[in-house]
Scaffold this active site. Structure first.
Site: not given
Ligand code: UDB
Ligand code: ZN
Length: 186
Positions: A156-157, A160, A113
């Site tokens: 996940h969103e 939040h 996250c």
């Molecule tokens: C993310 N990123 O944004 F497959 F380009 C995660 C983080 C926490 C590692 C930054 C992510 O999964 N990035 C990603 C994956 C890919 C290709 C690419 C980028 N989140 C979002 C978040 O924290 N939202 O509140 C966590 C994800 C974990 C599973 C769903 C959301």
């Molecule tokens: Zn998150």
């Protein structure tokens, strides 16, 4: 534009509050918030831009993660992770999951996250498919079916917006426990 310093971190109570419904038409502040939430994802997924600004590449960002307890989140699933039937890019406002599959699913690598700096290992158990109802920035209602990775990001969103963090779903005494019949994907 949001930078990493603007993102609230675990421990900040704003991440544990229930967010409030957003009223339409959107105020100018809410419109700017919606735009900035999506801009973060677009910029952070661009390799040159994310280096320049030191951003973690994000696939989703919810308003509480920038300190605002409103039911609004951006989602941008990169093309290689899109399901051909559920590509997804939108700012989702007042989202409600109206149905969830009995089939469960989880990412093999677990979840992270943007608001959680440390790695928390374990499977995050979710519905494999969901139908979600939400309003876009113009107040237009959408009802979409998502599966696999896009469904996980949206759950996940939405978590939040209700004060839930991914690790709340990890089984404390057995983080890598697999539910019967659960689907796993990269
Ligand atoms: C993310 N990123 O944004 F497959 F380009 C995660 C983080 C926490 C590692 C930054 C992510 O999964 N990035 C990603 C994956 C890919 C290709 C690419 C980028 N989140 C979002 C978040 O924290 N939202 O509140 C966590 C994800 C974990 C599973 C769903 C959301
Ligand atoms: Zn998150």
């Amino acid at each position: 534009m949001f930078l990493m310093k603007d993102i609230t971190r675990d421990g900040n109570p704003v991440l544990r509050n229930q967010s409030k419904k957003v009223e339409f038409p959107l105020s100018e502040d809410d419109k700017k918030l919606a735009k900035d939430l999506m801009d973060y994802l677009v910029i952070s997924q661009d390799e040159e831009e994310n280096k320049k600004y030191n951003l973690r590449p994000g696939v989703g960002l919810a308003a509480p993660q920038v300190g605002v307890n409103k039911m609004m989140a951006s989602v941008l699933v990169p093309p290689e992770y899109e399901d051909e039937k559920s590509p997804f890019k939108d700012v989702i406002i007042n989202p409600v999951i109206v149905s969830s599959s009995v089939q469960r699913g989880a990412l093999t690598v677990g979840e992270g996250c943007l608001s959680v700096d440390k790695d928390i290992p374990g499977y995050v158990h979710r519905a494999d498919r969901i139908t979600v109802k939400y309003q876009d920035i113009d107040g237009v209602e959408h009802k979409v079916r998502l599966k696999h990775y896009p469904a996980i990001v949206v759950q996940h969103e939405i978590d939040h917006l209700h004060g839930t963090l991914f690790y709340d779903h990890i089984k404390k005494d057995n983080p890598f426990y697999r539910e019967d019949n659960e689907l796993f994907f990269e």
